[in-house]
Each structure stands twice: as structure tokens, then as C-alpha cells.
Design a protein around this motif. Sequence first.
Motif, mmCIF file in Angstrom:
data_model
loop_
_atom_site.group_PDB
_atom_site.id
_atom_site.type_symbol
_atom_site.label_atom_id
_atom_site.label_comp_id
_atom_site.label_asym_id
_atom_site.label_seq_id
_atom_site.Cartn_x
_atom_site.Cartn_y
_atom_site.Cartn_z
ATOM 1 N N UNK A 30 0.840 -1.199 0.000
ATOM 2 C CA UNK A 30 0.000 0.000 0.000
ATOM 3 C C UNK A 30 0.876 1.250 0.000
ATOM 4 N N UNK A 31 0.239 2.389 0.110
ATOM 5 C CA UNK A 31 0.962 3.663 0.049
ATOM 6 C C UNK A 31 1.975 3.805 1.181
ATOM 7 N N UNK A 32 1.602 3.383 2.381
ATOM 8 C CA UNK A 32 2.485 3.535 3.542
ATOM 9 C C UNK A 32 3.755 2.695 3.397
ATOM 10 N N UNK A 33 3.589 1.449 2.999
ATOM 11 C CA UNK A 33 4.778 0.603 2.835
ATOM 12 C C UNK A 33 5.656 1.121 1.707
ATOM 13 N N UNK A 34 5.037 1.633 0.634
ATOM 14 C CA UNK A 34 5.814 2.184 -0.473
ATOM 15 C C UNK A 34 6.616 3.407 -0.020
ATOM 16 N N UNK A 35 6.018 4.240 0.806
ATOM 17 C CA UNK A 35 6.715 5.421 1.320
ATOM 18 C C UNK A 35 7.912 5.024 2.181
ATOM 19 N N UNK A 36 7.702 4.012 3.049
ATOM 20 C CA UNK A 36 8.806 3.560 3.922
ATOM 21 C C UNK A 36 9.918 2.929 3.095
ATOM 22 N N UNK A 37 9.538 2.105 2.129
ATOM 23 C CA UNK A 37 10.539 1.444 1.275
ATOM 24 C C UNK A 37 11.356 2.490 0.516
ATOM 25 N N UNK A 38 10.675 3.494 -0.029
ATOM 26 C CA UNK A 38 11.383 4.557 -0.755
ATOM 27 C C UNK A 38 12.304 5.341 0.169
ATOM 28 N N UNK A 39 11.855 5.595 1.384
ATOM 29 C CA UNK A 39 12.672 6.345 2.349
ATOM 30 C C UNK A 39 13.935 5.561 2.706
ATOM 31 N N UNK A 40 13.786 4.270 2.894
ATOM 32 C CA UNK A 40 14.947 3.422 3.201
ATOM 33 C C UNK A 40 15.880 3.332 1.996
ATOM 34 N N UNK A 42 16.261 5.473 -0.416
ATOM 35 C CA UNK A 42 16.909 6.755 -0.717
ATOM 36 C C UNK A 42 18.009 7.127 0.276
ATOM 37 N N UNK A 43 18.091 6.393 1.372
ATOM 38 C CA UNK A 43 19.170 6.655 2.317
ATOM 39 C C UNK A 43 20.456 6.034 1.779
ATOM 40 N N UNK A 44 21.587 6.537 2.236
ATOM 41 C CA UNK A 44 22.880 5.997 1.795
ATOM 42 C C UNK A 44 23.252 4.717 2.519
ATOM 43 N N UNK A 45 22.439 4.348 3.500
ATOM 44 C CA UNK A 45 22.798 3.207 4.344
ATOM 45 C C UNK A 45 22.368 1.865 3.772
ATOM 46 N N UNK A 46 21.296 1.871 2.964
ATOM 47 C CA UNK A 46 20.741 0.597 2.501
ATOM 48 C C UNK A 46 20.523 0.601 0.994
ATOM 49 N N UNK A 47 20.663 -0.587 0.439
ATOM 50 C CA UNK A 47 20.395 -0.785 -0.980
ATOM 51 C C UNK A 47 19.447 -1.982 -1.115
ATOM 52 N N UNK A 48 18.266 -1.739 -1.670
ATOM 53 C CA UNK A 48 17.269 -2.808 -1.807
ATOM 54 C C UNK A 48 17.619 -3.635 -3.039
ATOM 55 N N UNK A 49 18.055 -4.846 -2.802
ATOM 56 C CA UNK A 49 18.534 -5.708 -3.870
ATOM 57 C C UNK A 49 17.516 -6.757 -4.316
ATOM 58 N N UNK A 50 16.512 -7.011 -3.494
ATOM 59 C CA UNK A 50 15.597 -8.102 -3.828
ATOM 60 C C UNK A 50 14.224 -7.864 -3.221
ATOM 61 N N UNK A 51 13.202 -8.194 -3.983
ATOM 62 C CA UNK A 51 11.830 -8.188 -3.500
ATOM 63 C C UNK A 51 11.355 -9.632 -3.476
ATOM 64 N N UNK A 52 10.977 -10.129 -2.311
ATOM 65 C CA UNK A 52 10.521 -11.519 -2.205
ATOM 66 C C UNK A 52 9.028 -11.543 -1.913
ATOM 67 N N UNK A 53 8.395 -12.647 -2.212
ATOM 68 C CA UNK A 53 6.934 -12.720 -2.116
ATOM 69 C C UNK A 53 6.429 -13.658 -1.028
ATOM 70 N N UNK A 54 7.319 -14.542 -0.531
ATOM 71 C CA UNK A 54 6.880 -15.515 0.474
ATOM 72 C C UNK A 54 7.906 -15.607 1.599
ATOM 73 N N UNK A 55 7.428 -15.896 2.813
ATOM 74 C CA UNK A 55 8.341 -16.031 3.955
ATOM 75 C C UNK A 55 9.276 -17.219 3.804
ATOM 76 N N UNK A 56 8.850 -18.208 3.010
ATOM 77 C CA UNK A 56 9.687 -19.390 2.804
ATOM 78 C C UNK A 56 10.974 -19.046 2.055
ATOM 79 N N UNK A 57 11.008 -17.904 1.381
ATOM 80 C CA UNK A 57 12.191 -17.511 0.621
ATOM 81 C C UNK A 57 13.258 -16.870 1.497
#
Length: 341
Positions: A30-40, A42-57
Motif C-alpha cells: 500500500x501507500x504507507x509501505x511504499x513510502x517507507x521502502x522509498x525512504x529506506x 533513498x538513504x545511503x545506508x541501505x540498498x534494496x537488492x531483492x523483493x521476495x513474495x513468500x516467507x519461505x524464501x
Amino acid sequence: MPIAQILLFGFAITNEINNVNIAILDHSKDTSTLEIINKISNSKYFSIKQIISREAEIESVFQKGKIKAVLNFEKDFGRNLIKKKSAQIQIITDATDPNTANSITNYINAILQNYLQEKNKSIQLDYQIIPQTRMVYNQELKSVFLFVPGVMTIILMLVSAMMTSISITREKELGTMEILLVSPLKPFQVIIGKVVPYIFLSIINAAVIVLLSIFIFKMPVEGSLILLGAESVLFIITSLALGILISTISDTQQSAMMISLMGLMLPVILLSGFIFPISSMPAPLQVISNIIPAKWFIIIIKGIMLKGVGLAFVWKETLILIGMTVFFIAVSVKKYKIRLD
């Protein structure tokens, strides 16, 4: 040497984290999770390398060793945040390096707090995001899980390299090199003959270290002991081959000892990821770290001992060590002088 030391210590030693690879598991989208993901992101501390769909992954993501944390957003995150004024996010970190895991958790919590401060400016009843922290592979954050693999690597690397680095130079200083030169032995036979005895001594060292780790420090071995032994032997041979290379290019035992001790100790400690995360170092040092054999062995040993992975997850690092071994031996043979100057 002082210049090299101050540069290495100045750039490599840091408690900060930068460009840490993380993965996202967003059940809400949703909008809230998208905002948090973008905020993280855009920081220099983290790089989002993967989007997973299940906890088993999550388990397989950590076993590959590239991802250091997974952010798990609950279902209906945004709706809960608006209606219930509270939502939950799970921060799952790879605690094989407990210091980095703690830093990652603290940094993410700080970003979440900053997000909430911005959201709560325009409302009377504050929103709350409740982080749940989960440390995998080292729930108690025992520092021994970090230091045992690193110390094992340093001991095997330095002792093995130092033992062989003086072998050929000792022949030169004692004057017995002439006997080897006039013998029918080919250069590669002399070099292999110098390495083989030290392999057995180093294997004994490795076995003692592993036994002490298991029975004294209670270090777990989740993976195969056979694979652990095979990888240790491979790293020992790599270290011995490096020592032989140093021996062939050195004229005296003193210079060989200095190169093997001072020239290897600092890079092994600082650029192997033993104590300080490589991802937080400047790009040039990250590139240089790739030629440090200890970096790849630490990845392998942590994977086998703490994560219980098999060869399927460490084949790349294994091939790199094999390639380094072949390279060191080939250069040693090429540098081996068949005539005295």
C-alpha cells in the motif's frame, strides 16, 4: 608502510554502515509501505537488492550471503496504521556478524522514527510502527560466532604463508640452492615438494582450531564437517601457495618474513570482512578486498558452520580459491630461478 597503514585504518575501520544489501517482503503493498521502502532506499545506508513474495524464501536469501536483512511488512499495514494507529514490521537480520546486525536494526529503527515524525505532524493521535527484531543464525548475538571464523582464517593464513615463505629463501641463504638447481627436479616439483609437508602441519592446526571452537567456545557446525574439512584444506593450500610465491621473489628470510607477516596481516584483518563490513568501505578498498583469499574463506566457513549451507551455496567462493591457488603456483614456477645470480 606507515602511509599504507594510516590509509587502511582510516578508511577501513568504521562503525558506520553503508550500502547494506536488504530484501523486502511486503504483504500489504500500500501507500504507507511504499513510502517507507522509498525512504529506506533513498538513504545511503541501505540498498534494496531483492523483493521476495513468500516467507519461505527468507532462509534461502540469507544462505546466499548477499542479503544482510529482510523487512517483513504485515498484511494491511497501511490500513492498520490509519485505523488502529499502529502497525507492525519485522526486521530480520543475518546475525553471523552480530555487530553489523545490531547496526542495521538501529539504523532502520531510526528511519522508521523519522518517518513517523513526519506523519505525526498533522494529526492529534500519533501513529505507531512497532518493529519486531529477529536475529537469524545467532539469536543471542554471541561475539564468538564472529571471532572464531575470523581467528581461524587469520591463523591458517599467516602461519601457512609464513612457514612456506622462508622455505626457498632459506635454501638460498644456506647455499643449498645449488644442489636443487643441478638436480633433475623441475621447478614445479621443487615447489610442490616444499608445500606438501606443510599441508599436513596446517591440517593439524585447522583440526585443533575446529575442535576448540566446538567444545570450548560452543561454536555450532550446522553444515557438513566433511565439506568444512575440504574447504579448510583448500584454503590451507591457497595460503601455502601464496607463501611459496613470496619465497620465490624474496632474497632473504628476513624480507620473506616481513612480507608474509606485515604484508598479509593488515589486509587479512581489515579487508576480509572479519571485523569490519566490506560494504561500508570505500569502493577502491572493496575492489582490493576481492584479491584477499581470506575474504572468500570467511564467507565459506560462516556459511557452513552457522548457516548449514552446502557446496551449492559456496561453489563460487570455492572456485575463486582454486583459481587463486593455481595462479600462485603458476607464478611461483615462472619466478623460480634455475640459475643463481
